[in-house]
Design an enzyme around this catalytic site. Structure first.
Site, PDB file in Angstrom:
ATOM      1  N   GLN A 293       0.824  -1.211   0.000  1.00  0.00           N
ATOM      2  CA  GLN A 293       0.000   0.000   0.000  1.00  0.00           C
ATOM      3  C   GLN A 293       0.859   1.262   0.000  1.00  0.00           C
ATOM      4  OE1 GLN A 293      -2.811   1.139   3.457  1.00  0.00           O
ATOM      5  NE2 GLN A 293      -4.137   0.823   1.704  1.00  0.00           N
TER       6      GLN A 293
ATOM      7  N   ARG B 247      -7.416   4.257  -0.842  1.00  0.00           N
ATOM      8  CA  ARG B 247      -6.039   4.745  -0.904  1.00  0.00           C
ATOM      9  C   ARG B 247      -5.369   4.493  -2.246  1.00  0.00           C
ATOM     10  NH1 ARG B 247      -3.992   3.237   5.244  1.00  0.00           N
ATOM     11  NH2 ARG B 247      -5.246   4.874   6.186  1.00  0.00           N
TER      12      ARG B 247
ATOM     13  N   HIS C  33       0.461   4.904   0.627  1.00  0.00           N
ATOM     14  CA  HIS C  33      -0.511   5.830   1.221  1.00  0.00           C
ATOM     15  C   HIS C  33      -0.445   7.124   0.432  1.00  0.00           C
ATOM     16  CE1 HIS C  33      -2.618   8.326   4.096  1.00  0.00           C
ATOM     17  NE2 HIS C  33      -2.855   7.279   4.873  1.00  0.00           N
TER      18      HIS C  33
ATOM     19  N   GLU D  63      -4.985   9.944   7.188  1.00  0.00           N
ATOM     20  CA  GLU D  63      -6.184  10.029   6.358  1.00  0.00           C
ATOM     21  C   GLU D  63      -7.311  10.743   7.100  1.00  0.00           C
ATOM     22  OE1 GLU D  63      -7.014   6.412   4.266  1.00  0.00           O
ATOM     23  OE2 GLU D  63      -9.152   6.810   4.215  1.00  0.00           O
TER      24      GLU D  63
END
Ligand SMILES: Cc1cc2nc3c(=O)[nH]c(=O)nc-3n(C[C@H](O)[C@H](O)[C@H](O)COP(=O)(O)OP(=O)(O)OC[C@H]3O[C@@H](n4cnc5c(N)ncnc54)[C@H](O)[C@@H]3O)c2cc1C
Ligand code: SF4
Ligand code: SF4
Ligand code: FES
Lengths: 578, 246
Positions: free
Chosen positions: A235, A285, A237, A254
């Protein structure tokens, strides 16, 4: 058994003292298992302490229509249906109770007007679902587990690093570790071992992760023969700091978007309109990270190569109350007052969706006696994790793995003997870097690995880059076998890095190999040469496994989802959220 | 790009000295960045603790130019770079190596504090204003900078039975929790030595989380200790009303 080393026996040995490890240790102790916990840093400093935005649980305090079914549906859709359905189900069903339990152990969450746990919005969640404490939820969680945990009777080994697992007849029986303080070795014998070592971000140059995130759990499991799934899904971000250089990659929670923050490009456009007009800033995301990357690439970036994230339209006092650590982070580190103007943000390597393949109910890996939970395990989040679903994952599956490991230990009558040859090899591997007269510096090798992963295995991938990355990883592996460290064995970071490199290289290889075989784009994995999401790939998980000295890559069919769960996912949101 | 000189303590429990290192300074750099550069370029074995690099974990405490600080939060452009930047380990705890000290004692003290003990059958509801106070204490990142500057710890050492400001904050966080049902004043008085604190406020001044350690934690706790142990009338009143003092 070698008497040369400090030796400890446990029913359950937990490697890692973040949210997953502590929750597992609490459960294992409660089940009557003699439990030990090992961690690389001081207690309370694991990554979990840094989590900001919140822990996702369908408590329904803000939106009474929220339920485990809606949470399950959001999680599966966010993960592009690659999640293990059973993990997503258990997670959604059990998270509320795990959060309430934290409150009973002393956690103090922010409140609703009627005095219950307050919940906030986050991307991909179709109800305000994240229980939180301002923007320091992880601190609240780890401190609660730590302060509750120290009274549960498990033994903690701080600043102690496990470098190898011991196996006997295909079963895990112990671990080899060293104390950072003095470089002395420890042999642990254990009937069950839980890996809760966190993620792998330190293989990338721009990351929100700390020095601890070298993928040790992934590597230890792999070397012991376990399967790692979904390793192509890293991931990125969307919102890390991009300026000044020293703080590049540090996370901007977030929660800024959850509380109403707006994203704009250099032309002042709210560009999410082009990428996900329905959800805008609260898109998932993967979408937002690609959107920012694309805006910058096409010349509409902010001065330091990011996008603008703005919360200054909200009252200053409110921002300071809701996002206190973001306020200080930007004020102290970047001279930006977020109550007055926008932040500059860009993608940063953040979280590893992939990890040790586990049985959803017990956390046991494909190697008997070895369990995994938290970021070290795979399957729960599929191709993309929703924000807030990690802290809840730690609690739900930490608890389950602790119970599973304790149950497993009960079926064993005593400790197995650890083969002296394995111990000797583990010791030799640790000491070799001191014995070389000449060789590259571990810091240089690390910097080159980070460069390689950042530029070739990042947000957008192509076949050629991935092949190139694999060649470079092979070269760096040869260099790692020659790295030389100087100084003593006492608290020597150069030495520790030299040891960590092996795990980082292994995870990097697993990421690149898995990315290579997924010839499609899905969730966090985007291939420029295969830009479409292919139904054919929606039916399988990628996995890697040790095969002799080589890494074997395979694809396994998704576990079949029961019809009643399938119906939840297939239904319209309005039909589930009732 | 300017260059700065760092004088970093190198050594262990047996002793050591300040060693000079040159570092190229970039915009926005913090002291921890400089230490990392020194590791990568000149001193691969330079020992230092860090995790978050964002003032959230409390690992990187040190004395920078004599001032107890988090290295990840101390900007170089706030320091006079025409003279060497002196970086030393925090002083109240024994050095293990270089900038790393032995803070184990703090974890032992923490274990002595009875955990949060909720009232029986109480509704799990409370208002935000009931917990604002407790949430302030729970911001603590255990950097131990307050422990480092407290003169009681500095002068009498950690074996004196004085727990130190960090643990008064910790006790306050459970004692003042609206649902907690335990009384820890005897512990504060006898085992934690709260009476030794003479409210110099040095701890409050260094706290990177801006916790009002003395005003909000120590003074109210001292009052509770006095109520319970030196003022029989107020003690009886409290027993009858079934309340801990507020
Ligand atoms: C800045 C930031 C903000 C985040 N915010 C959120 C959020 O708001 N909500 C959310 O849900 N998620 C969030 N996340 C993600 C989440 O915090 C992590 O995924 C989660 O905390 C990982 O927990 P863990 O227990 O798996 O591992 P960790 O908490 O990282 O713990 C790992 C433990 O393993 C130990 N360890 C590792 N290797 C070894 C070894 N070889 N030997 C011995 N011990 C070892 C480490 O010392 C450590 O104790 C955030 C992450 C970051 C970086
Ligand atoms: S106020 Fe008390 S605890 Fe704080 S530094 Fe002074 S003596 Fe120590
Ligand atoms: S109270 Fe403040 S200074 Fe003391 S340990 Fe906590 S954060 Fe650090
Ligand atoms: S590194 Fe976490 S506080 Fe400095």
């Amino acid at each position: 058994m070698s008497a040369r080393f400090e030796t400890h026996d446990f029913d359950v040995l937990v490697i890692g003292a973040g949210g997953a490890g502590l929750r597992a240790a609490i459960e294992a102790s409660a089940a009557g298992a003699r439990t030990g916990v090992v961690c690389k840093s001081l207690l309370g400093k694991a990554h979990t302490v840094m989590a900001e935005g919140g822990v996702a649980a369908a408590l329904g305090h803000v939106d009474p229509k929220d339920s485990w079914k809606v949470h399950f549906r959001d999680t599966m859709l966010g993960g592009k249906m690659l999640n293990h359905w059973r993990m997503a189900q258990l997670h959604a069903q059990e998270a509320p109770e795990r959060v309430r339990e934290l409150e009973r152990w002393g956690a103090v969450f922010d409140r609703t007007a009627d005095g219950r746990i307050l919940q906030r919005n986050f991307g991909g969640h179709s109800a305000p679902r994240l229980a939180h404490v301002g923007d320091r939820t992880g601190l609240e969680m780890i401190r609660t587990l730590q302060d509750h945990g120290v009274h549960q009777g498990f033994e903690v080994f701080m600043e102690c690093t496990v470098s190898r697992l011991f196996t006997e007849g295909g079963r895990v029986v112990g671990a080899f570790a060293y104390r950072r303080e003095n470089g002395r070795f420890i042999v642990f014998r254990a009937k069950s071992i839980v890996l809760a070592c966190g993620g792998v971000g330190k293989s990338f140059k721009i990351t929100s992760n700390s020095w601890e995130y070298t993928g040790d759990g992934h590597a230890l499991a792999y070397e012991a023969g376990a399967e790692l799934v979904d390793m192509e899904f890293v991931q990125f971000h969307p919102t890390g700091m991009v300026w000044p250089p020293g703080v590049m990659g540090i996370l901007v929670t977030e929660a800024v978007r959850g509380e109403g923050g707006l994203l704009r490009n250099s032309k002042g456009e709210r560009f999410m309109e082009k990428y996900d007009p329905k959800r805008m800033e609260l898109s998932t995301r993967d979408m937002v990270a690609r959107a920012i990357y694309t805006e910058v690439k096409e010349g509409r970036g902010s001065p330091h190569g990011g996008a603008f994230l703005d919360i200054s339209h909200k009252p200053a006092d409110w921002v300071k109350k809701k996002l206190p650590s973001m306020y200080h982070q930007f004020m102290d580190l970047a001279d930006v007052d977020i109550t007055k103007g926008p932040m500059e943000v860009g993608p940063t390597t953040h979280y590893m969706m992939g990890g040790v393949r586990v049985d959803p109910d017990t956390g046991e890996s494909t190697v008997p006696g070895l369990y995994a939970a938290g970021e070290s395990s795979g399957g729960m989040h599929g191709a993309n994790r929703l924000g807030g679903n990690s802290l809840s994952d730690l609690l739900v599956f930490g608890c389950r793995a602790g119970q599973g490991a304790a149950d497993g230990a009960k079926t064993r009558s005593g400790q197995a003997t650890i083969d002296a040859g394995q111990i000797e090899r583990a010791e030799r591997a640790m000491l070799a870097p001191f014995e070389r007269a000449d060789g590259p510096s571990p810091y240089d090798v690390h910097a080159r690995l980070q460069e390689t992963m950042q530029s070739l295995v990042g947000i957008f991938r192509v076949d050629e880059d991935l092949q190139k990355a694999l060649r470079e990883i092979a070269r760096l592996r040869e260099e790692t076998a020659r790295v030389r460290v100087t100084g003593s064995r006492e608290f020597n970071p150069g030495w520790h890095l030299a040891i960590d490199l092996e795990a980082m290289l292994l995870c990097s290889e697993a990421i690149a190999r898995s990315a290579l075989v997924r010839r499609e784009s899905r969730g966090a994995h985007s291939r420029l040469d295969y830009p479409k999401t292919e139904p054919e790939f929606g039916t399988k998980n990628t996995f890697v496994k040790k095969d002799g000295q080589a890494m074997a890559v395979g694809q396994s069919p998704l576990p079949e989802m029961p019809a009643e769960l399938r119906a939840i996912v297939d239904a319209e949101l309005e039909a589930v959220k009732v | 790009m300017t260059e700065a000189v760092f004088h970093v303590f190198r050594g262990d429990a047996k002793g050591g000295s300040l060693q000079p290192y040159k570092v190229q300074v970039e915009e926005g750099m913090v002291v921890l960045d400089a230490i990392h550069r020194i590791q990568a370029q000149d001193a691969p074995d330079l020992a230092v603790r860090w995790n978050c690099k964002a003032a959230k974990c409390g690992s990187c405490s040190a004395e920078v130019n004599g001032k107890p600080s988090l290295m990840c939060k101390t900007r170089l452009d706030a320091l006079p770079l025409d003279q060497p930047v002196v970086v030393k380990p925090i002083r109240s705890f024994p050095v293990i190596r270089d900038l790393v000290t032995d803070v184990q004692w703090n974890y032992e003290v923490n274990k002595k504090i009875p955990p949060f003990t909720p009232k029986k059958d109480a509704p799990w509801r409370w208002m935000q204003e009931d917990i604002d106070r407790v949430q302030e204490f729970r911001k603590c990142i255990e950097c131990f900078l307050c422990q480092n500057v407290c003169h009681v710890i500095r002068e009498h050492g950690v074996k004196s039975g004085f727990a130190g400001p960090r643990f008064f904050v910790r006790v306050a966080s459970v004692e003042m929790h609206p649902m907690d049902d335990l009384n820890r004043t005897a512990l504060l008085k006898d085992e934690m030595g709260i009476g030794y604190c003479n409210i110099t406020k040095c701890c409050t001044e260094v706290c990177p989380e801006d916790i009002h350690i003395t005003d909000n934690a120590i003074i109210p706790l001292k009052e509770r200790v006095v109520d319970d142990h030196y003022d029989p009338v107020r003690k009886i009143f409290r027993l009858l009303s079934g309340k801990k003092s507020s």
